[in-house]
Write a protein that holds these residues in place. Sequence first.
Motif, mmCIF file in Angstrom:
data_model
loop_
_atom_site.group_PDB
_atom_site.id
_atom_site.type_symbol
_atom_site.label_atom_id
_atom_site.label_comp_id
_atom_site.label_asym_id
_atom_site.label_seq_id
_atom_site.Cartn_x
_atom_site.Cartn_y
_atom_site.Cartn_z
ATOM 1 N N ARG A 9 0.818 -1.210 0.000
ATOM 2 C CA ARG A 9 0.000 0.000 0.000
ATOM 3 C C ARG A 9 0.850 1.257 0.000
ATOM 4 N NH1 ARG A 9 -1.850 -1.223 5.804
ATOM 5 N NH2 ARG A 9 -0.407 0.038 6.985
ATOM 6 N N VAL A 10 2.011 1.227 0.631
ATOM 7 C CA VAL A 10 2.900 2.380 0.599
ATOM 8 C C VAL A 10 3.428 2.585 -0.813
ATOM 9 C CG1 VAL A 10 5.150 3.226 1.389
ATOM 10 C CG2 VAL A 10 3.536 2.275 3.025
ATOM 11 N N ARG A 11 3.803 1.508 -1.479
ATOM 12 C CA ARG A 11 4.287 1.610 -2.854
ATOM 13 C C ARG A 11 3.186 2.107 -3.786
ATOM 14 N NH1 ARG A 11 7.429 -4.093 -2.841
ATOM 15 N NH2 ARG A 11 9.161 -3.427 -1.547
ATOM 16 N N ALA A 12 1.987 1.616 -3.602
ATOM 17 C CA ALA A 12 0.879 2.043 -4.460
ATOM 18 C C ALA A 12 0.591 3.528 -4.290
ATOM 19 C CB ALA A 12 -0.375 1.224 -4.150
ATOM 20 N N THR A 14 2.703 5.833 -3.300
ATOM 21 C CA THR A 14 3.834 6.583 -3.832
ATOM 22 C C THR A 14 3.792 6.646 -5.347
ATOM 23 O OG1 THR A 14 5.166 5.889 -1.956
ATOM 24 C CG2 THR A 14 6.344 6.738 -3.862
ATOM 25 N N ILE A 15 3.513 5.524 -5.986
ATOM 26 C CA ILE A 15 3.449 5.485 -7.446
ATOM 27 C C ILE A 15 2.313 6.360 -7.959
ATOM 28 C CG2 ILE A 15 2.935 3.984 -9.411
ATOM 29 C CD1 ILE A 15 4.522 1.795 -7.931
ATOM 30 N N ALA A 16 1.167 6.297 -7.306
ATOM 31 C CA ALA A 16 0.022 7.094 -7.750
ATOM 32 C C ALA A 16 0.284 8.586 -7.606
ATOM 33 C CB ALA A 16 -1.224 6.705 -6.958
ATOM 34 N N SER A 17 0.863 8.993 -6.484
ATOM 35 C CA SER A 17 1.122 10.425 -6.301
ATOM 36 C C SER A 17 2.250 10.905 -7.210
ATOM 37 C CB SER A 17 1.440 10.731 -4.837
ATOM 38 O OG SER A 17 2.585 10.024 -4.428
ATOM 39 N N ALA A 18 3.257 10.087 -7.438
ATOM 40 C CA ALA A 18 4.333 10.473 -8.352
ATOM 41 C C ALA A 18 3.815 10.577 -9.781
ATOM 42 C CB ALA A 18 5.480 9.474 -8.270
ATOM 43 N N GLY A 19 2.974 9.642 -10.188
ATOM 44 C CA GLY A 19 2.397 9.703 -11.530
ATOM 45 C C GLY A 19 1.530 10.929 -11.729
ATOM 46 N N ALA A 20 0.762 11.271 -10.716
ATOM 47 C CA ALA A 20 -0.077 12.473 -10.815
ATOM 48 C C ALA A 20 0.774 13.735 -10.896
ATOM 49 C CB ALA A 20 -1.019 12.548 -9.618
ATOM 50 N N ALA A 21 1.844 13.791 -10.128
ATOM 51 C CA ALA A 21 2.720 14.963 -10.153
ATOM 52 C C ALA A 21 3.404 15.106 -11.509
ATOM 53 C CB ALA A 21 3.762 14.862 -9.042
ATOM 54 N N ILE A 22 3.846 13.999 -12.079
ATOM 55 C CA ILE A 22 4.488 14.046 -13.396
ATOM 56 C C ILE A 22 3.500 14.505 -14.456
ATOM 57 C CG2 ILE A 22 5.477 12.591 -15.214
ATOM 58 C CD1 ILE A 22 6.804 10.972 -12.944
ATOM 59 N N ASP A 23 2.284 13.983 -14.403
ATOM 60 C CA ASP A 23 1.278 14.359 -15.400
ATOM 61 C C ASP A 23 0.893 15.831 -15.279
ATOM 62 O OD1 ASP A 23 -0.468 13.914 -17.564
ATOM 63 O OD2 ASP A 23 -2.144 13.721 -16.167
ATOM 64 N N ILE A 24 0.752 16.327 -14.077
ATOM 65 C CA ILE A 24 0.415 17.741 -13.896
ATOM 66 C C ILE A 24 1.546 18.626 -14.412
ATOM 67 C CG2 ILE A 24 0.086 19.533 -12.143
ATOM 68 C CD1 ILE A 24 -1.630 17.529 -10.625
ATOM 69 N N THR A 56 -6.613 14.123 -13.509
ATOM 70 C CA THR A 56 -5.398 13.557 -12.915
ATOM 71 C C THR A 56 -5.517 13.462 -11.404
ATOM 72 O OG1 THR A 56 -4.107 14.504 -14.706
ATOM 73 C CG2 THR A 56 -2.905 13.845 -12.751
ATOM 74 N N GLU A 57 -6.027 14.491 -10.792
ATOM 75 C CA GLU A 57 -6.213 14.450 -9.339
ATOM 76 C C GLU A 57 -7.253 13.407 -8.942
ATOM 77 O OE1 GLU A 57 -4.520 15.882 -6.877
ATOM 78 O OE2 GLU A 57 -3.169 16.652 -8.405
ATOM 79 N N ALA A 58 -8.261 13.207 -9.773
ATOM 80 C CA ALA A 58 -9.253 12.171 -9.477
ATOM 81 C C ALA A 58 -8.615 10.787 -9.476
ATOM 82 C CB ALA A 58 -10.396 12.226 -10.483
ATOM 83 N N ILE A 59 -7.712 10.553 -10.418
ATOM 84 C CA ILE A 59 -7.024 9.269 -10.458
ATOM 85 C C ILE A 59 -6.149 9.091 -9.222
ATOM 86 C CG2 ILE A 59 -5.251 7.955 -11.690
ATOM 87 C CD1 ILE A 59 -6.437 9.106 -14.283
ATOM 88 N N ALA A 60 -5.440 10.148 -8.825
ATOM 89 C CA ALA A 60 -4.604 10.069 -7.628
ATOM 90 C C ALA A 60 -5.450 9.835 -6.376
ATOM 91 C CB ALA A 60 -3.785 11.339 -7.481
ATOM 92 N N LEU A 61 -6.579 10.508 -6.270
ATOM 93 C CA LEU A 61 -7.457 10.301 -5.107
ATOM 94 C C LEU A 61 -8.087 8.917 -5.113
ATOM 95 C CD1 LEU A 61 -9.152 13.789 -4.838
ATOM 96 C CD2 LEU A 61 -7.433 12.796 -3.333
ATOM 97 N N PHE A 62 -8.381 8.389 -6.305
ATOM 98 C CA PHE A 62 -8.904 7.024 -6.396
ATOM 99 C C PHE A 62 -7.860 6.028 -5.910
ATOM 100 C CE2 PHE A 62 -9.597 3.079 -8.790
ATOM 101 C CZ PHE A 62 -10.860 2.763 -8.311
ATOM 102 N N ALA A 63 -6.615 6.226 -6.285
ATOM 103 C CA ALA A 63 -5.546 5.341 -5.825
ATOM 104 C C ALA A 63 -5.384 5.434 -4.308
ATOM 105 C CB ALA A 63 -4.241 5.678 -6.525
ATOM 106 N N LEU A 64 -5.462 6.636 -3.766
ATOM 107 C CA LEU A 64 -5.372 6.807 -2.318
ATOM 108 C C LEU A 64 -6.546 6.121 -1.611
ATOM 109 C CD1 LEU A 64 -3.731 8.175 -0.083
ATOM 110 C CD2 LEU A 64 -5.252 10.140 -0.324
#
Length: 82
Positions: A9-12, A14-24, A56-64
């Motif tokens: 869950r920590v890796r998931a 981290t990956i989701a927030s990093a992906g969202a930051a890169i996309d933004i 993009t933020e919706a995807i990050a919040l869904f992952a969280l």
Amino acid sequence: MLEGAKSIRVRAATIASAGAAIDIGNVLSSSIHSVARNPFLAKELFGYAILDFALTEAIALFALMMVFLITFIFRSQKEMYL
């Protein structure tokens, strides 16, 4: 088993927030380049950029949300066996 779930869950998250930051960052960079090339489309491009930020933020919040869901499922299973 529980330690493995914590690691996943920590890796998931981290990956989701990093992906969202890169996309933004990519969206902002592309928006700046587009406005620099054609300033007359600035309002229309701004609308598209805001839409992409929201998605993009919706995807990050869904992952969280999924990380929290996994956390509480494993917690309830552990308490069930005790």
